[in-house]
Scaffold this motif. Structure first.
Motif, PDB file in Angstrom:
ATOM      1  N   ALA A 113       0.842  -1.207   0.000  1.00 44.63           N
ATOM      2  CA  ALA A 113       0.000   0.000   0.000  1.00 44.63           C
ATOM      3  C   ALA A 113       0.874   1.253   0.000  1.00 44.63           C
ATOM      4  CB  ALA A 113      -0.926   0.002   1.215  1.00 44.63           C
ATOM      5  N   ILE A 114       2.006   1.189   0.704  1.00 41.40           N
ATOM      6  CA  ILE A 114       2.899   2.349   0.762  1.00 41.40           C
ATOM      7  C   ILE A 114       3.618   2.535  -0.566  1.00 41.40           C
ATOM      8  CG2 ILE A 114       5.026   3.174   1.841  1.00 41.40           C
ATOM      9  CD1 ILE A 114       3.869   2.016   4.463  1.00 41.40           C
ATOM     10  N   GLU A 116       2.439   1.608  -3.431  1.00 49.47           N
ATOM     11  CA  GLU A 116       1.445   2.098  -4.379  1.00 49.47           C
ATOM     12  C   GLU A 116       1.142   3.576  -4.166  1.00 49.47           C
ATOM     13  OE1 GLU A 116      -2.188  -0.310  -5.523  1.00 49.47           O
ATOM     14  OE2 GLU A 116      -3.035   1.641  -5.043  1.00 49.47           O
ATOM     15  N   ALA A 117       1.094   3.982  -2.898  1.00 50.32           N
ATOM     16  CA  ALA A 117       0.887   5.404  -2.620  1.00 50.32           C
ATOM     17  C   ALA A 117       2.028   6.218  -3.218  1.00 50.32           C
ATOM     18  CB  ALA A 117       0.793   5.645  -1.106  1.00 50.32           C
ATOM     19  N   ALA A 118       3.262   5.744  -3.052  1.00 50.03           N
ATOM     20  CA  ALA A 118       4.422   6.462  -3.589  1.00 50.03           C
ATOM     21  C   ALA A 118       4.313   6.606  -5.104  1.00 50.03           C
ATOM     22  CB  ALA A 118       5.705   5.724  -3.218  1.00 50.03           C
ATOM     23  N   THR A 119       3.944   5.519  -5.776  1.00 49.18           N
ATOM     24  CA  THR A 119       3.784   5.570  -7.228  1.00 49.18           C
ATOM     25  C   THR A 119       2.614   6.467  -7.607  1.00 49.18           C
ATOM     26  OG1 THR A 119       4.545   3.293  -7.255  1.00 49.18           O
ATOM     27  CG2 THR A 119       3.602   4.137  -9.294  1.00 49.18           C
ATOM     28  N   GLY A 120       1.498   6.277  -6.915  1.00 52.01           N
ATOM     29  CA  GLY A 120       0.283   7.027  -7.240  1.00 52.01           C
ATOM     30  C   GLY A 120       0.413   8.522  -7.029  1.00 52.01           C
ATOM     31  N   LEU A 121       1.311   8.928  -6.125  1.00 52.72           N
ATOM     32  CA  LEU A 121       1.514  10.358  -5.878  1.00 52.72           C
ATOM     33  C   LEU A 121       2.438  10.979  -6.919  1.00 52.72           C
ATOM     34  CD1 LEU A 121       1.909  10.294  -2.015  1.00 52.72           C
ATOM     35  CD2 LEU A 121       0.051  11.379  -3.267  1.00 52.72           C
ATOM     36  N   VAL A 132      11.541   5.870  -0.212  1.00 58.59           N
ATOM     37  CA  VAL A 132      10.575   4.989   0.448  1.00 58.59           C
ATOM     38  C   VAL A 132      11.116   3.570   0.637  1.00 58.59           C
ATOM     39  CG1 VAL A 132       8.254   4.006   0.322  1.00 58.59           C
ATOM     40  CG2 VAL A 132       8.662   6.344  -0.472  1.00 58.59           C
ATOM     41  N   LEU A 136      12.794   2.060   4.240  1.00 54.93           N
ATOM     42  CA  LEU A 136      11.937   1.119   4.961  1.00 54.93           C
ATOM     43  C   LEU A 136      12.548  -0.281   4.999  1.00 54.93           C
ATOM     44  CD1 LEU A 136       8.411   2.325   3.809  1.00 54.93           C
ATOM     45  CD2 LEU A 136       9.474   2.594   6.038  1.00 54.93           C
ATOM     46  N   ALA A 214       4.688   1.597  11.319  1.00 58.88           N
ATOM     47  CA  ALA A 214       3.540   2.472  11.015  1.00 58.88           C
ATOM     48  C   ALA A 214       2.675   2.660  12.245  1.00 58.88           C
ATOM     49  CB  ALA A 214       2.698   1.856   9.909  1.00 58.88           C
TER      50      ALA A 214
ATOM     51  N   ASN B  56      -5.159   7.475 -12.951  1.00 57.23           N
ATOM     52  CA  ASN B  56      -3.776   7.942 -12.722  1.00 57.23           C
ATOM     53  C   ASN B  56      -2.734   6.967 -13.281  1.00 57.23           C
ATOM     54  OD1 ASN B  56      -3.879   5.919 -10.816  1.00 57.23           O
ATOM     55  ND2 ASN B  56      -3.581   7.244  -9.048  1.00 57.23           N
ATOM     56  N   LEU B  58      -2.037   3.920 -12.886  1.00 53.22           N
ATOM     57  CA  LEU B  58      -1.443   2.785 -12.188  1.00 53.22           C
ATOM     58  C   LEU B  58      -1.739   1.538 -13.009  1.00 53.22           C
ATOM     59  CD1 LEU B  58      -2.212   3.607  -8.452  1.00 53.22           C
ATOM     60  CD2 LEU B  58      -0.012   3.666  -9.614  1.00 53.22           C
ATOM     61  N   ARG B  82       0.167  11.994 -12.511  1.00 52.67           N
ATOM     62  CA  ARG B  82      -0.145  11.630 -11.121  1.00 52.67           C
ATOM     63  C   ARG B  82       0.042  12.802 -10.178  1.00 52.67           C
ATOM     64  NH1 ARG B  82       3.397   6.389 -12.117  1.00 52.67           N
ATOM     65  NH2 ARG B  82       1.824   5.116 -13.164  1.00 52.67           N
ATOM     66  N   TYR B  87      -4.508  11.648  -4.676  1.00 55.64           N
ATOM     67  CA  TYR B  87      -4.770  10.207  -4.568  1.00 55.64           C
ATOM     68  C   TYR B  87      -4.807   9.820  -3.094  1.00 55.64           C
ATOM     69  CZ  TYR B  87      -4.216   5.192  -5.684  1.00 55.64           C
ATOM     70  OH  TYR B  87      -4.374   3.840  -5.807  1.00 55.64           O
ATOM     71  N   PHE B  95       3.711   7.415   4.630  1.00 53.41           N
ATOM     72  CA  PHE B  95       5.090   6.949   4.754  1.00 53.41           C
ATOM     73  C   PHE B  95       5.488   6.936   6.224  1.00 53.41           C
ATOM     74  CE2 PHE B  95       4.947   9.218   0.548  1.00 53.41           C
ATOM     75  CZ  PHE B  95       4.755   8.062  -0.180  1.00 53.41           C
ATOM     76  N   PRO B  96       5.696   5.750   6.809  1.00 53.37           N
ATOM     77  CA  PRO B  96       5.845   5.645   8.258  1.00 53.37           C
ATOM     78  C   PRO B  96       7.149   6.239   8.779  1.00 53.37           C
ATOM     79  CG  PRO B  96       6.178   3.500   7.236  1.00 53.37           C
ATOM     80  CD  PRO B  96       5.738   4.435   6.145  1.00 53.37           C
ATOM     81  N   HIS B  97       8.136   6.417   7.892  1.00 47.19           N
ATOM     82  CA  HIS B  97       9.437   6.910   8.344  1.00 47.19           C
ATOM     83  C   HIS B  97       9.550   8.422   8.220  1.00 47.19           C
ATOM     84  CE1 HIS B  97       9.465   6.268   4.097  1.00 47.19           C
ATOM     85  NE2 HIS B  97      10.668   6.740   3.924  1.00 47.19           N
TER      86      HIS B  97
END
Lengths: 214, 248
Positions: A113-114, A116-121, A132, A136, A214, B56, B58, B82, B87, B95-97
């Motif tokens: 999911a992370i 995909e978010a990176a790509t989608g943004l 990313v 990680l 997370a 977008n 994907l 994109r 989105y 992003f957790p970091h």
């Protein structure tokens, strides 16, 4: 016990010099293995079809007995011969698998999911990797470096058999003249080195993973 | 609906998409007008998330065309495309970091905004989702609740002020109380921002609450599109009737 301690003390210069050699063997080979293994591990995550055969091959190489590998390498041109160079090549080969496998697994373990978010943004593949995926995956990559280092410290004692120096020199000499004190003079510092490397790199790993959840 | 001749935000024309020979979208046609919110709803596997990801890029369609603001997305650079589409995904994909501020600033940073402008904009959008930047900006995602993380996801999507927002079950993973709070906030900023929103959901109540028009999908095709009144009073077929009845 105190007899052993005074024996160590008398030989301290010898022991320290061989320890330094040992550290250099391990540091150079692990560094080179990381320089090749980490980028190759990243590359394999982009080539899933090649990942299985290459990781499999690295696993097979890992099963070659180390003394035999040193022997195989000796007659080879350029990398072979008596001395540290051959030992470094052999250690590099063994350090490669944990680095390759952990880098590959670390990147694939990043939450999809992370990614995909990176790509989608709108991140480029390069931004996604550096911003990313690698950060990680870092705790897992560091675990690979730790395993490679600890394994190399143990294996490097065998390097003395092909004249590469290191703490193995004391162990082989001790075996040859049946002197347990001398064997211990090589084995104890090697074990301490392994423990220190494990503790140090383990602490680094924990610090990295603490704030990544997370 | 605008009806004022503005270019539609998103258009699907006879779109087809199959995975491993199994058709997921099969002649899907839909228009999202500028400024309107459309909910894409249907049972799981009906192709609604696939439709969203075609916008977008994907995913790319096997046939048909997808247009964003009148331009075929196939002709656009996916990275640039994109960055001008907000989105939001389920569970945020935060992003957790990175701290909250870095998460929110990521698209402006890629677009090359200077730091001053990024900071100002991050504070603006964080205020909009009720996470004051002074307090929440330096926090790590793991220090946030699920609802707060989802808000960060919304703020991140809004940061570069995209004309179109794609939301994939954005409130699906939240508990009912947090979900209701976020839905209320959505209605607040939606009224102010005038963005076109394509929202994927499986919850008809949510669709009725948030959307101007609701597009009901089944097996890769559009069954009916209309307002709440249209669907309730004039359902096109039994499938739509059944879907609507679940919400009332």
């Amino acid at each position: 016990m105190s007899a052993l301690a005074s024996y160590f003390w008398e030989r301290r210069q010898d022991i320290l010099a061989l320890t330094a050699q040992h550290v250099v063997l391990v540091a150079v080979s692990t560094f080179l293995a990381a320089a090749v293994g980490i980028p190759l591990g990243i590359w394999l995550t982009r080539r899933p079809k090649l990942a299985r055969p290459i990781l499999g091959l690295a696993g097979v190489v890992q099963t070659i007995p180390s003394l035999a590998l040193f022997g195989f390498l000796l007659p080879l041109p350029l990398i072979g011969g008596i001395g540290a160079r051959t030992a470094i090549v052999a250690l590099l080969v063994y350090a490669m698998l944990p680095l390759l496998r952990n880098t590959y697994a670390g990147i694939l373990s990043v939450d999809p999911a992370i990614v995909e978010a990176a790509t989608g943004l709108g991140m480029t593949p390069r931004q996604r990797l550096w911003w990313v995926e690698l950060p990680l995956a870092l705790p897992v990559v560091l675990a690979g470096i730790r395993i490679a280092t600890v394994v190399s410290i143990g294996l490097a004692t065998i390097a003395a058999a092909i004249g590469a120096g290191g703490l193995g020199v004391l162990i082989y000499r001790g075996i040859a003249i049946v002197d347990n004190r001398q064997i211990l003079a090589g084995a104890v510092p090697a074990a301490l080195l392994a423990l220190a490397a494990d503790g140090l790199l383990g602490a680094l790993e924990r610090r990295q993973s603490k704030w990544r959840q997370a | 609906m605008t009806g004022n001749g503005a270019v539609p935000a998103v258009e699907f024309h006879e779109v087809r998409k199959a995975f491993g020979g199994r058709p997921v979208l099969d002649g899907f046609t839909l228009t999202v007008e500028a400024g309107e919110t459309i909910a894409l709803i249907g049972s799981s596997g009906c192709g609604k998330t696939t439709a969203l990801k075609l916008v977008n890029r994907l995913l790319d369609p096997d046939g048909g065309r997808v247009l964003v603001q009148g331009k075929d997305v196939a002709a656009e650079d996916p990275i640039a495309l994109r960055r001008k589409l907000g989105y939001v995904i389920q569970e945020g994909g935060i992003f957790p970091h990175w701290d909250v501020r870095a998460n929110v600033e990521v698209v402006p940073r890629m677009l090359g905004w200077d730091e001053e402008r990024r900071r100002r904009r991050a504070a603006e959008v964080l205020a909009m989702v009720n996470l004051p930047a002074e307090e929440f900006g330096p926090r790590r995602p793991r220090q946030l609740s699920g609802g707060q993380r989802q808000r960060v996801g919304v703020a991140r999507a809004l940061a570069a002020d995209p004309p179109v927002l794609l939301m994939d079950e954005p409130f699906g993973a939240l508990d009912p109380i947090a979900r209701r709070a976020l839905q209320r906030e959505f209605l607040e900023w939606k009224g102010r921002l005038k963005k076109a929103v394509l929202l994927v959901t499986h919850d008809m109540r949510e669709a009725f609450l948030l959307a101007d028009r609701i597009a009901v999908m089944d097996r890769g095709r559009l069954r009916q599109i209309g307002t709440r009144a249209d669907l309730v009073e004039r359902p096109a077929d039994d499938f739509v009737r059944e879907f609507v009845s679940e919400a009332s």
